[in-house]
Design a protein around this motif. Structure first.
Motif, PDB file in Angstrom:
ATOM      1  N   TYR A   9      34.419  31.090  41.734  1.00 57.21           N
ATOM      2  CA  TYR A   9      36.233  31.702  42.110  1.00 57.21           C
ATOM      3  C   TYR A   9      36.261  32.987  42.422  1.00 57.21           C
ATOM      4  O   TYR A   9      36.813  34.353  41.858  1.00 57.21           O
ATOM      5  CB  TYR A   9      35.780  32.285  40.677  1.00 57.21           C
ATOM      6  CG  TYR A   9      35.758  30.460  39.276  1.00 57.21           C
ATOM      7  CD1 TYR A   9      36.619  29.151  39.242  1.00 57.21           C
ATOM      8  CD2 TYR A   9      34.612  31.240  38.737  1.00 57.21           C
ATOM      9  CE1 TYR A   9      36.077  28.580  38.704  1.00 57.21           C
ATOM     10  CE2 TYR A   9      34.246  29.704  37.502  1.00 57.21           C
ATOM     11  CZ  TYR A   9      35.339  28.450  38.224  1.00 57.21           C
ATOM     12  OH  TYR A   9      35.021  27.206  37.352  1.00 57.21           O
ATOM     13  N   ASP A  50      38.877  33.996  43.853  1.00 52.90           N
ATOM     14  CA  ASP A  50      40.606  34.431  43.587  1.00 52.90           C
ATOM     15  C   ASP A  50      41.010  34.523  42.632  1.00 52.90           C
ATOM     16  O   ASP A  50      41.325  35.107  42.018  1.00 52.90           O
ATOM     17  CB  ASP A  50      41.402  32.482  43.308  1.00 52.90           C
ATOM     18  CG  ASP A  50      41.463  32.027  45.004  1.00 52.90           C
ATOM     19  OD1 ASP A  50      41.189  33.347  46.152  1.00 52.90           O
ATOM     20  OD2 ASP A  50      41.500  31.319  45.281  1.00 52.90           O
ATOM     21  N   TYR A  51      39.835  34.732  41.580  1.00 53.85           N
ATOM     22  CA  TYR A  51      40.023  35.440  40.382  1.00 53.85           C
ATOM     23  C   TYR A  51      38.858  36.222  40.224  1.00 53.85           C
ATOM     24  O   TYR A  51      39.454  37.532  39.427  1.00 53.85           O
ATOM     25  CB  TYR A  51      39.827  34.268  39.386  1.00 53.85           C
ATOM     26  CG  TYR A  51      40.817  33.176  39.141  1.00 53.85           C
ATOM     27  CD1 TYR A  51      41.185  33.319  37.902  1.00 53.85           C
ATOM     28  CD2 TYR A  51      40.319  31.451  39.978  1.00 53.85           C
ATOM     29  CE1 TYR A  51      42.751  31.992  37.897  1.00 53.85           C
ATOM     30  CE2 TYR A  51      41.617  31.214  39.621  1.00 53.85           C
ATOM     31  CZ  TYR A  51      42.478  30.531  38.811  1.00 53.85           C
ATOM     32  OH  TYR A  51      43.083  30.368  38.739  1.00 53.85           O
ATOM     33  N   HIS A  95      36.770  39.689  41.725  1.00 49.87           N
ATOM     34  CA  HIS A  95      37.011  40.417  42.402  1.00 49.87           C
ATOM     35  C   HIS A  95      35.527  42.139  42.072  1.00 49.87           C
ATOM     36  O   HIS A  95      35.995  42.925  42.464  1.00 49.87           O
ATOM     37  CB  HIS A  95      38.123  41.402  42.687  1.00 49.87           C
ATOM     38  CG  HIS A  95      39.205  40.515  42.583  1.00 49.87           C
ATOM     39  ND1 HIS A  95      39.000  39.773  44.034  1.00 49.87           N
ATOM     40  CD2 HIS A  95      40.253  39.903  41.955  1.00 49.87           C
ATOM     41  CE1 HIS A  95      40.911  38.831  43.675  1.00 49.87           C
ATOM     42  NE2 HIS A  95      41.075  38.832  42.332  1.00 49.87           N
TER      43      HIS A  95
END
Length: 369
Positions: free
Chosen positions: A331, A333-334, A336
Motif C-alpha cells: 500500500y 499510497d497509504y 510512507h
C-alpha cells in the motif's frame, strides 16, 4: 488435499513481575542463593537468581530477542549462523558456542553440555495462550533443573516482551529503546490499515517450502505481518495448530492472489523447508506458476531474510522491519515508511551494524517494486 505441519498458535498475555528476595545459609549452594520470584508471561511462578548473566534460549525466537537486547548475556546460538547470515551479525558475537535447539520439531540440544555451561535461566519464547507453554516449560525445567521463563512472541505485543525481558535481565533502558521502536511501528500499521478501503485490499499468497506450495493460513504466526498491515491472506483454511499447510496448484488458481510473497529458507532456523529459494522455483522451475495473474503482472517479490526472515522465521523481533517493508510494498499510497532508511535504522538499533549500500541492495533484491 491439505497436509498440516504443526506449530503452536502465537498469542501473548501481558503479565507483571513480582520481586522478592531470599537469603541463603550456604553461599556455595546454588539452590539456596538469593532469588527473585517472578510471574512469567505464561502465568507461571518461577524463582530466578537476583543477578542473571548467562541465558540459554530454548529456540530461535528467544535467540533473536536476546541477541538484539543483551548479546553478552546470550550463552550461545541454537543454530550456527550461516556465512550469509554472519555478514549481518555483529562480528563480536559470532564466536558464541552452538548449543542446539530444545524447542520445536528439530530439537537437537545436548542437555549435559548446556547444564555444564551453567546458565542462570532458560528462556522459552513461544505461545502463551495455551497449556503448551506451561507444560513445555515445566518439563524443560524438570529436565535441566534450571529455572525456565516463558516469554511471549506475539508480533503486536513485542514491545511488552522486551520490557519484560529488560526487567528480568537488568537491562531496562536498552529494552525500552527496542520496545518503543516496536510499538511505534506496530501502532502506525494498526492505525493506517484501518483506513484502507475494502475494495483496495490486496490478496496475498505467502509461498513457502520446496515447491512454493506450503503456506501460512490466516491467524498463523507466520502470517501475522500480512494481516497487520491490511493484506488479505488468501489462505483462510482451518488449522487448529496454526501451522503451515500444503496446498496444490488448483487451489492456488482458485484463490487467484494479487501478489505473491516468496519465502526463503537456509535449511535451518528451526524450519523444515530446506535450502530453498522459492522465488526461483516460481519464476523458473514450474511451468504452471507463470499462468497465475500475479506472476503475469510481475507481482511476485522475495522476502528479505538476512540474518533472519522479515516475515516469520523465526517469529520474533525480526518481523518488525518486515512490517515496514510489506506495508510499503502492498500500500504505497497509504504507508510512507521509506524502506531504505527504515532498514538502516532497524539494523543499527537492533542488530548493532551499519549497513552499506551494497548490503541494502542485497537485502532488497527482488523485494521491492
Amino acid at each position: 488435499m491439505f497436509a498440516k505441519i504443526k506449530r503452536p498458535l502465537i498469542t501473548i498475555t501481558l503479565i507483571f513481575i513480582v520481586i522478592t528476595s531470599g537469603g541463603c545459609s550456604n553461599p556455595s549452594d546454588s539452590k539456596n542463593e538469593a532469588h527473585n520470584t517472578i510471574i512469567d508471561m505464561a502465568g507461571r511462578t518461577v524463582e530466578v537468581p537476583l543477578t542473571i548473566d548467562r541465558v540459554y534460549s530454548a529456540g530461535q525466537p528467544g535467540v533473536v530477542a536476546l541477541y538484539t537486547l543483551c548479546p553478552d548475556k546470550l550463552l550461545g546460538w541454537c543454530i550456527e549462523p550461516s556465512d550469509a547470515e554472519a555478514e549481518f551479525i555483529n562480528a563480536k558475537y559470532l564466536n558464541h558456542p552452538v548449543l542446539g535447539l530444545c524447542q520445536g520439531t528439530n530439537a537437537n540440544a545436548n542437555t549435559e553440555e548446556i547444564v555444564a555451561r551453567n546458565p542462570d535461566i532458560i528462556i522459552l519464547m513461544t505461545d502463551t495462550s495455551t497449556e503448551y507453554a506451561k507444560t513445555s516449560a515445566d518439563e524443560m525445567q524438570e529436565t535441566f533443573q534450571i529455572p525456565v521463563v516463558v516469554v511471549g512472541d506475539e508480533l503486536t505485543t513485542m514491545d511488552e516482551s522486551y520490557r519484560f525481558l529488560g526487567k528480568l535481565l537488568g537491562v531496562a533502558a536498552r529494552a525500552e529503546e527496542l520496545a518503543s521502536y516496536c510499538a511505534k511501528v506496530i501502532d502506525e500499521a494498526k492505525d493506517i490499515s484501518k483506513t484502507i478501503p475494502d475494495k483496495e485490499k490486496v490478496k496475498v499468497y505467502y509461498a513457502q517450502g520446496s515447491t512454493g506450495l506450503q503456506t501460512a493460513p490466516q491467524g498463523s504466526a507466520h502470517s501475522q505481518v500480512i494481516e497487520l498491515v491490511g493484506g488479505i491472506n488468501v489462505c483462510r483454511l482451518d488449522a487448529v495448530d496454526s501451522g503451515r499447510l500444503t496446498i496444490d496448484m488448483e487451489q492456488l488458481f482458485k484463490w487467484n492472489p494479487d501478489i505473491i510473497i516468496a519465502s526463503y529458507s537456509d535449511d535451518h532456523g528451526g524450519t523444515n523447508l530446506g535450502n530453498t529459494d522459492v522465488f526461483d522455483i516460481i519464476t523458473n522451475a514450474n511451468p504452471e506458476w507463470p499462468l497465475l495473474e500475479a506472476v503475469k503482472n510481475g507481482e511476485i517479490f522475495k522476502t528479505p531474510f538476512l540474518p533472519y526472515n522479515w516475515l516469520d522465521m523465526p517469529p520474533s523481533a525480526n518481523r518488525i522491519v518486515g512490517v515496514a517493508w510489506l506495508a510499503e510494498l502492498l500500500y504505497p499510497d497509504y504507508y510512507h515508511f521509506d524502506i531504505v532508511p527504515a532498514t538502516k535504522d532497524f539494523y543499527q538499533l537492533f542488530y548493532r551494524i551499519e549497513l552499506s549500500d551494497e548490503q541494502i541492495n542485497k537485502l532488497l533484491n527482488e523485494a521491492v517494486k
